[in-house]
Design a protein around this motif. Structure first.
Motif, mmCIF file in Angstrom:
data_model
loop_
_atom_site.group_PDB
_atom_site.id
_atom_site.type_symbol
_atom_site.label_atom_id
_atom_site.label_comp_id
_atom_site.label_asym_id
_atom_site.label_seq_id
_atom_site.Cartn_x
_atom_site.Cartn_y
_atom_site.Cartn_z
ATOM 1 N N GLN A 89 0.889 -1.275 -0.099
ATOM 2 C CA GLN A 89 -0.210 0.058 0.100
ATOM 3 C C GLN A 89 0.852 1.319 0.017
ATOM 4 O O GLN A 89 1.885 1.354 0.467
ATOM 5 C CB GLN A 89 -0.932 -0.109 1.134
ATOM 6 C CG GLN A 89 -1.832 -0.929 1.436
ATOM 7 C CD GLN A 89 -2.932 -0.767 2.665
ATOM 8 O OE1 GLN A 89 -2.554 -0.511 3.654
ATOM 9 N NE2 GLN A 89 -4.043 -1.493 2.435
ATOM 10 N N PHE A 90 0.343 2.497 -0.356
ATOM 11 C CA PHE A 90 1.062 3.807 -0.483
ATOM 12 C C PHE A 90 0.297 4.649 0.431
ATOM 13 O O PHE A 90 -0.908 4.951 0.086
ATOM 14 C CB PHE A 90 1.211 4.286 -2.004
ATOM 15 C CG PHE A 90 2.255 3.305 -2.689
ATOM 16 C CD1 PHE A 90 3.670 3.616 -2.600
ATOM 17 C CD2 PHE A 90 1.844 2.121 -3.144
ATOM 18 C CE1 PHE A 90 4.486 2.936 -3.192
ATOM 19 C CE2 PHE A 90 2.896 1.339 -4.083
ATOM 20 C CZ PHE A 90 4.008 1.762 -3.824
ATOM 21 N N ASN A 91 0.876 5.293 1.525
ATOM 22 C CA ASN A 91 0.072 6.388 2.069
ATOM 23 C C ASN A 91 -0.249 7.479 1.424
ATOM 24 O O ASN A 91 0.346 7.959 0.463
ATOM 25 C CB ASN A 91 1.060 6.677 3.535
ATOM 26 C CG ASN A 91 0.132 6.579 4.715
ATOM 27 O OD1 ASN A 91 -1.001 6.735 4.575
ATOM 28 N ND2 ASN A 91 0.882 6.297 5.579
ATOM 29 N N LEU A 134 -4.255 -3.372 -6.776
ATOM 30 C CA LEU A 134 -5.240 -3.983 -5.672
ATOM 31 C C LEU A 134 -6.701 -3.438 -5.984
ATOM 32 O O LEU A 134 -6.949 -2.387 -5.769
ATOM 33 C CB LEU A 134 -4.674 -3.744 -4.343
ATOM 34 C CG LEU A 134 -3.372 -4.436 -4.099
ATOM 35 C CD1 LEU A 134 -2.921 -4.508 -2.581
ATOM 36 C CD2 LEU A 134 -2.901 -5.717 -4.743
ATOM 37 N N GLU A 135 -7.713 -4.494 -5.740
ATOM 38 C CA GLU A 135 -9.062 -4.222 -5.751
ATOM 39 C C GLU A 135 -9.916 -4.354 -4.544
ATOM 40 O O GLU A 135 -11.051 -3.999 -4.231
ATOM 41 C CB GLU A 135 -9.894 -5.013 -6.834
ATOM 42 C CG GLU A 135 -9.113 -4.918 -8.261
ATOM 43 C CD GLU A 135 -9.864 -5.695 -9.354
ATOM 44 O OE1 GLU A 135 -10.238 -6.820 -8.811
ATOM 45 O OE2 GLU A 135 -9.374 -5.839 -10.384
ATOM 46 N N LYS A 136 -9.238 -4.846 -3.662
ATOM 47 C CA LYS A 136 -9.768 -5.154 -2.297
ATOM 48 C C LYS A 136 -8.961 -4.545 -1.246
ATOM 49 O O LYS A 136 -7.486 -4.888 -1.185
ATOM 50 C CB LYS A 136 -9.904 -6.641 -2.075
ATOM 51 C CG LYS A 136 -10.495 -6.841 -0.401
ATOM 52 C CD LYS A 136 -10.721 -8.519 -0.279
ATOM 53 C CE LYS A 136 -10.879 -8.868 1.135
ATOM 54 N NZ LYS A 136 -10.968 -10.279 1.334
ATOM 55 N N VAL A 137 -9.370 -3.825 -0.290
ATOM 56 C CA VAL A 137 -8.577 -3.342 0.764
ATOM 57 C C VAL A 137 -8.109 -4.424 1.702
ATOM 58 O O VAL A 137 -8.784 -5.447 2.120
ATOM 59 C CB VAL A 137 -9.489 -2.453 1.713
ATOM 60 C CG1 VAL A 137 -8.516 -1.833 2.826
ATOM 61 C CG2 VAL A 137 -9.927 -1.244 0.644
ATOM 62 N N MET A 138 -6.722 -4.118 1.945
ATOM 63 C CA MET A 138 -6.003 -5.249 2.981
ATOM 64 C C MET A 138 -6.277 -4.417 4.324
ATOM 65 O O MET A 138 -5.807 -3.344 4.854
ATOM 66 C CB MET A 138 -4.433 -5.119 2.694
ATOM 67 C CG MET A 138 -4.133 -5.692 1.504
ATOM 68 S SD MET A 138 -2.434 -5.641 0.926
ATOM 69 C CE MET A 138 -2.200 -7.121 1.912
ATOM 70 N N ASP A 139 -6.870 -5.325 5.237
ATOM 71 C CA ASP A 139 -7.133 -4.876 6.471
ATOM 72 C C ASP A 139 -5.860 -4.768 7.399
ATOM 73 O O ASP A 139 -5.202 -5.583 7.824
ATOM 74 C CB ASP A 139 -8.080 -5.953 7.152
ATOM 75 C CG ASP A 139 -8.597 -5.552 8.443
ATOM 76 O OD1 ASP A 139 -8.276 -4.660 8.998
ATOM 77 O OD2 ASP A 139 -9.431 -6.424 9.038
ATOM 78 N N ASN A 212 -7.397 12.002 4.573
ATOM 79 C CA ASN A 212 -6.671 10.931 5.730
ATOM 80 C C ASN A 212 -6.625 9.478 4.873
ATOM 81 O O ASN A 212 -6.985 9.472 3.754
ATOM 82 C CB ASN A 212 -7.960 10.631 6.846
ATOM 83 C CG ASN A 212 -9.264 10.443 6.386
ATOM 84 O OD1 ASN A 212 -9.379 9.511 5.792
ATOM 85 N ND2 ASN A 212 -10.142 11.310 6.557
ATOM 86 N N SER A 213 -6.179 8.686 5.473
ATOM 87 C CA SER A 213 -5.763 7.205 4.890
ATOM 88 C C SER A 213 -7.001 6.459 4.556
ATOM 89 O O SER A 213 -7.245 5.902 3.500
ATOM 90 C CB SER A 213 -4.815 6.465 5.698
ATOM 91 O OG SER A 213 -3.598 7.035 5.788
ATOM 92 N N GLU A 214 -7.938 6.589 5.371
ATOM 93 C CA GLU A 214 -9.233 5.782 5.079
ATOM 94 C C GLU A 214 -9.933 6.258 3.856
ATOM 95 O O GLU A 214 -10.364 5.640 2.952
ATOM 96 C CB GLU A 214 -10.179 5.774 6.190
ATOM 97 C CG GLU A 214 -11.443 4.976 6.051
ATOM 98 C CD GLU A 214 -11.972 5.098 7.277
ATOM 99 O OE1 GLU A 214 -13.420 4.410 7.366
ATOM 100 O OE2 GLU A 214 -11.993 5.807 8.180
ATOM 101 N N SER A 215 -10.088 7.909 3.803
ATOM 102 C CA SER A 215 -10.611 8.529 2.529
ATOM 103 C C SER A 215 -9.941 7.889 1.460
ATOM 104 O O SER A 215 -10.461 7.700 0.250
ATOM 105 C CB SER A 215 -10.767 9.783 2.679
ATOM 106 O OG SER A 215 -11.452 10.496 1.721
ATOM 107 N N SER A 224 -4.825 3.614 -5.072
ATOM 108 C CA SER A 224 -5.227 3.932 -3.679
ATOM 109 C C SER A 224 -5.182 2.590 -2.667
ATOM 110 O O SER A 224 -5.134 2.921 -1.458
ATOM 111 C CB SER A 224 -6.710 4.604 -3.696
ATOM 112 O OG SER A 224 -7.693 3.538 -4.184
ATOM 113 N N LYS A 225 -5.573 1.588 -3.160
ATOM 114 C CA LYS A 225 -5.819 0.381 -2.331
ATOM 115 C C LYS A 225 -4.337 -0.310 -2.540
ATOM 116 O O LYS A 225 -3.919 -1.315 -1.482
ATOM 117 C CB LYS A 225 -6.605 -0.500 -2.682
ATOM 118 C CG LYS A 225 -8.010 -0.200 -2.597
ATOM 119 C CD LYS A 225 -9.193 -1.068 -3.021
ATOM 120 C CE LYS A 225 -10.507 -0.611 -2.765
ATOM 121 N NZ LYS A 225 -10.797 0.484 -3.277
ATOM 122 N N GLY A 226 -3.262 -0.111 -3.291
ATOM 123 C CA GLY A 226 -2.127 -0.600 -3.361
ATOM 124 C C GLY A 226 -1.897 -1.236 -4.484
ATOM 125 O O GLY A 226 -2.639 -1.268 -5.788
#
Length: 458
Positions: A89-91, A134-139, A212-215, A224-226
């Motif tokens: 992921q990228f911040n 990536l299409e799915k967010v890594m928790d 913020n990171s979540e947005s 955005s998800k990496g």
């Protein structure tokens, strides 16, 4: 006489413990001067056999590391191979991403930079890497392991967003630039310019997307998800990547210095976001099948398991010291690409490891877990005193609370972290490319145990 023994027992156990690690001239007779000669403590050294065997990590260890790895390397010593690629992921950067004076068709280029701090193998070996968004967010609250399945997070059947052929020694730049003080070796992968243009346009329409990171992660923007950096082909080197970023170059109007200046905005991979490396080991079966030795191989390869003779120890006597040394065999193949020797080993109970030792952020306590550094002069890893561990095992056996694995420990290559006062604050798996062969297997190892007891103990 029995009354005196009860009074002095606690003092004598303490004194013997002190004497076992060394005493000066003033304390050598402490305790014995006030005891009757028939009650003097006797020290006895006994050697026991320790059984060892190789233990497979199954390509699955906790991937808690700030380093990522990319490449494939075949060990010239053992013939085993390891392949690695990663998800990252990228911040989102804070503050102003783009000035108000950005020019029309603003984005000049978008590149992924993977900065290589070190590598193993041949810097001229050729590799091919493909990049998938990536299409799915890594928790971020989840633990990730080195056998992670990338297909759970992206579609590898689709066309990659970018493809790069590379060597770790970048032949596209001049030698003068390569050896300049400002150059940091990196693998540069170009993304479509439209990726950056979409980010810029979203910033202009809705800057809150980047607040913020979540947005940012849930924005739906590419990257955005990496990304998943998939190794497609190549062999002969493994890159250690300590810094990575997605860099957007754009043009803007600068009245102060030079008009139409090119500037950059960086989205960096930091410890606050997920970096999950995937490892695949091959040909480890022949090492696991070697009964004349045991192995240590990192990352995510092989540990050594030792069975300590806790059921043979004398429960009625006091164990003052217990030591064991694990000796490594010298390399049999002379190669400039041979792997490093593991520098630090963690001895930890098998049950503690299986029950989440690393997941729980535990560090060694010198009771049920210990650290030992490689001793180059003696070619050994020496655990100087594991008496507390043996006493815990003996007590469990005596109380009837011992598990089937109660006397088994693992030797695991680790990377310890210390603070400024040299206090151990963190232990994680060693993700460096290391390998060694230890004396063991059919050759049992000696463990020396020093007991103390009353001379006339009844």
């Amino acid at each position: 006489m029995n009354y005196l023994k009860q009074i002095y027992t606690s003092l004598l156990v303490l004194v013997v413990g002190i004497m076992s690690v060394g005493c000066d001239d003033d304390t050598k007779t402490l305790g014995s001067d006030i005891m009757p000669s028939t009650d003097l403590v006797v020290k006895e050294s006994v050697s026991y056999d320790v059984l060892t065997e190789s233990y497979s990590a199954g390509d699955s260890v906790l991937a808690r590391s700030a380093m990522s790895y990319l490449g494939r390397f075949t060990d010239p010593e053992t013939g085993t191979a390891i392949k690695s690629d990663f998800l990252m992921q990228f911040n989102c950067p804070t503050g102003e991403l783009f000035p108000d004076t950005v020019l029309g068709d603003s984005i000049v280029s978008v590149d992924l930079h993977l900065f290589v701090s070190n590598y193993v193998g041949d810097s001229l070996a050729t590799f091919k890497v493909s990049v998938y968004p990536l299409e799915k967010v890594m928790d971020p609250t989840k633990d990730y392991y080195t056998n992670i399945d990338p297909t759970q997070y992206c579609n590898i059947n689709a066309d990659p967003i970018a493809v790069k052929w590379y060597t770790l020694s970048d032949r596209s730049i001049s030698d003068e630039e390569r050896w300049s003080s400002g150059y940091y070796n990196n693998i540069t992968i170009s993304l479509p310019r439209e990726v950056g243009q979409a980010i810029y346009e979203r910033y202009r329409k809705n800057p809150g997307t980047f607040s913020n990171s979540e947005s940012w992660i849930n924005s739906g923007l590419v990257g955005s998800k990496g990304f998943y950096f998939r190794l497609e082909s190549g062999d002969g080197a493994m890159a250690y990547i300590d810094v990575a970023l997605m860099r957007l170059r754009f043009r803007y109007h600068d009245d102060t210095y030079v008009k139409d200046t090119v500037a950059v905005t960086d989205f960096a991979a930091t410890e606050e976001v997920i970096q999950a490396t995937r490892f695949e080991n091959t040909n480890l079966d022949k090492l696991m099948g070697d009964k004349n030795a045991t192995y240590l191989k990192s990352p995510a390869g092989i540990f050594t398991m030792a069975t300590l003779p806790a059921d043979q120890l004398n429960y009625n006597d006091t164990i003052n010291a217990a030591s064991i040394a694990f000796t490594r065999y010298n390399d049999r193949v002379d190669s400039r690409f041979k792997l490093d020797i593991p520098q630090t080993l963690l001895m930890v109970r098998l049950d503690d490891y299986l029950n989440g030792y690393f997941e729980k952020y535990k560090i060694c306590d010198n009771v049920t877990s210990y650290l030992a550094s490689y001793n180059k002069g003696r070619n050994t890893y020496e655990f100087q005193n594991i008496s507390r561990l043996l006493r815990v095992m003996m007590q469990e056996k005596h109380n009837g609370t011992a598990s089937p694995n109660y006397n088994k420990v693992l030797l695991i290559p680790v990377t310890p972290t210390y603070d400024s006062s040299s206090t151990l604050v963190k232990i994680c798996h060693d993700f460096g490319m290391t390998s060694t062969r230890l004396v063991g297997g059919t050759d049992h190892l000696p463990m020396q145990v020093i007991y103390s007891k009353f001379k006339n103990k009844r």
